[in-house]
Design a protein around this motif. Sequence first.
Motif, mmCIF file in Angstrom:
data_model
loop_
_atom_site.group_PDB
_atom_site.id
_atom_site.type_symbol
_atom_site.label_atom_id
_atom_site.label_comp_id
_atom_site.label_asym_id
_atom_site.label_seq_id
_atom_site.Cartn_x
_atom_site.Cartn_y
_atom_site.Cartn_z
ATOM 1 N N SER A 25 -15.310 58.767 -2.213
ATOM 2 C CA SER A 25 -15.445 57.234 -1.828
ATOM 3 C C SER A 25 -14.395 56.446 -2.654
ATOM 4 N N LYS A 26 -14.045 55.175 -2.143
ATOM 5 C CA LYS A 26 -13.140 54.577 -2.906
ATOM 6 C C LYS A 26 -13.678 54.324 -4.360
ATOM 7 N N LYS A 27 -14.794 54.210 -4.826
ATOM 8 C CA LYS A 27 -15.314 54.098 -6.137
ATOM 9 C C LYS A 27 -14.810 55.334 -6.650
ATOM 10 N N THR A 28 -15.196 56.509 -6.226
ATOM 11 C CA THR A 28 -14.712 57.961 -6.792
ATOM 12 C C THR A 28 -13.283 57.968 -7.221
ATOM 13 N N PHE A 29 -12.502 57.608 -6.233
ATOM 14 C CA PHE A 29 -11.227 57.784 -6.203
ATOM 15 C C PHE A 29 -10.503 57.064 -7.265
ATOM 16 N N PHE A 30 -11.040 55.685 -7.498
ATOM 17 C CA PHE A 30 -10.385 55.027 -8.388
ATOM 18 C C PHE A 30 -10.874 55.285 -9.846
ATOM 19 N N GLN B 60 -8.106 64.911 3.204
ATOM 20 C CA GLN B 60 -8.273 63.376 2.346
ATOM 21 C C GLN B 60 -7.303 63.703 1.123
ATOM 22 N N ARG B 61 -7.725 64.888 0.433
ATOM 23 C CA ARG B 61 -7.085 65.038 -0.865
ATOM 24 C C ARG B 61 -5.545 65.315 -0.755
ATOM 25 N N MET B 62 -5.209 65.903 0.356
ATOM 26 C CA MET B 62 -3.629 66.012 0.613
ATOM 27 C C MET B 62 -2.827 64.671 0.697
ATOM 28 N N ILE B 63 -3.821 63.625 0.991
ATOM 29 C CA ILE B 63 -3.078 62.445 0.950
ATOM 30 C C ILE B 63 -3.211 61.415 -0.149
ATOM 31 N N LEU B 64 -4.368 61.684 -0.764
ATOM 32 C CA LEU B 64 -4.720 60.855 -2.329
ATOM 33 C C LEU B 64 -4.188 61.623 -3.256
ATOM 34 N N TYR B 65 -4.098 62.731 -3.493
ATOM 35 C CA TYR B 65 -3.871 63.438 -4.959
ATOM 36 C C TYR B 65 -2.356 63.122 -5.245
ATOM 37 N N LYS C 221 -2.929 52.637 -12.801
ATOM 38 C CA LYS C 221 -3.713 51.233 -12.416
ATOM 39 C C LYS C 221 -4.021 51.121 -11.044
ATOM 40 N N ARG C 222 -5.127 50.505 -10.665
ATOM 41 C CA ARG C 222 -5.863 50.132 -9.166
ATOM 42 C C ARG C 222 -4.402 49.865 -8.141
ATOM 43 N N GLU C 223 -3.780 49.154 -8.795
ATOM 44 C CA GLU C 223 -2.818 48.229 -7.883
ATOM 45 C C GLU C 223 -1.555 49.263 -7.667
ATOM 46 N N GLU C 224 -1.686 50.508 -8.316
ATOM 47 C CA GLU C 224 -0.505 51.494 -8.284
ATOM 48 C C GLU C 224 -0.639 52.158 -6.999
ATOM 49 N N ILE C 225 -1.930 52.240 -6.443
ATOM 50 C CA ILE C 225 -2.340 53.422 -5.777
ATOM 51 C C ILE C 225 -3.120 52.625 -4.365
ATOM 52 N N SER C 226 -3.092 53.455 -3.215
ATOM 53 C CA SER C 226 -4.252 53.094 -1.906
ATOM 54 C C SER C 226 -5.108 54.020 -1.637
ATOM 55 N N TYR C 227 -6.051 53.648 -1.503
ATOM 56 C CA TYR C 227 -7.226 54.673 -1.000
ATOM 57 C C TYR C 227 -7.200 54.707 0.641
ATOM 58 N N PHE C 228 -7.351 55.961 0.786
ATOM 59 C CA PHE C 228 -7.346 56.424 2.419
ATOM 60 C C PHE C 228 -8.668 57.128 2.529
ATOM 61 N N GLU C 229 -9.329 56.767 3.546
ATOM 62 C CA GLU C 229 -10.510 57.323 4.308
ATOM 63 C C GLU C 229 -10.415 57.905 5.439
#
Length: 242
Positions: free
Chosen positions: A220-225, A182-187, A234-242
């Motif tokens: 979690s989405k909350k933790t990621f943001f 997941q972190r490979m995608i989010l970070y 900014k939140r709108e600059e990123i997308s969450y992946f679970e």
Amino acid sequence: MDFNLIYESLKTIFDYMSLNQEIKKCDVLIGCGCSSLDIPIVCSDLYRKGLSKKIIFSGGYGKVTKDKFQKQEAVIYKEIAMKEGIREEDIYLEKESSNTFENFLFSKRIMDDNHWHVDSILIVHNKAYERRILNTAKKIFPEKEIRITSKNISFEEYFEKLKSKSSSEREIIISVLVGNIQRMILYPQLGIQVEEDVPDKVMKSYYHLKSLGFDKDILSKKTFFSIANQYGIKREEISYFE
């Protein structure tokens, strides 16, 4: 647990994360802190072989070691290395970091403060995390030659050791492996890791293990943001992946 259900998925992720790079002489070794006590042993062996004259042990208290270790990861690693015969004056400690990005960010501070001329770095970590760790280091040291190594262990050996552990320990270890995908995608969205496309086969294994309940290290989405907010994104600059 029927281990046949997880064997192939675990092997797919393990093989993807394990880089098995050729190691070369470097200007500095960085032993990244975690719960593994194999890392200072490997660093000591590389030092004795003349692959580097300096070692940075980097690590304060991480998400696992804060409940497991009585001292910072770097301090414990130094104690082990000195028992292995490494000279104290060749060991440098970074004791504040609590995650991989900080391992390298704060290690760079040591290099800069000491005015080291560093062209090449050899990282020591765990076989099952090599790719993500290296991609994080590349973000901090984009101009350096960086390689990574770890204790030489096959997947079959890794799997047998996993089977010998308690169910709670196995759950944590496998969940961390899943969380790394997941972190490979989010970070990369947060600017703390270089981007790399994760193969479909690996993603399939990720979803399979997550469906079996190995999701305890999923952000979690909350933790990621919340992390994004710390980096001013900014939140709108990123997308969450679970």
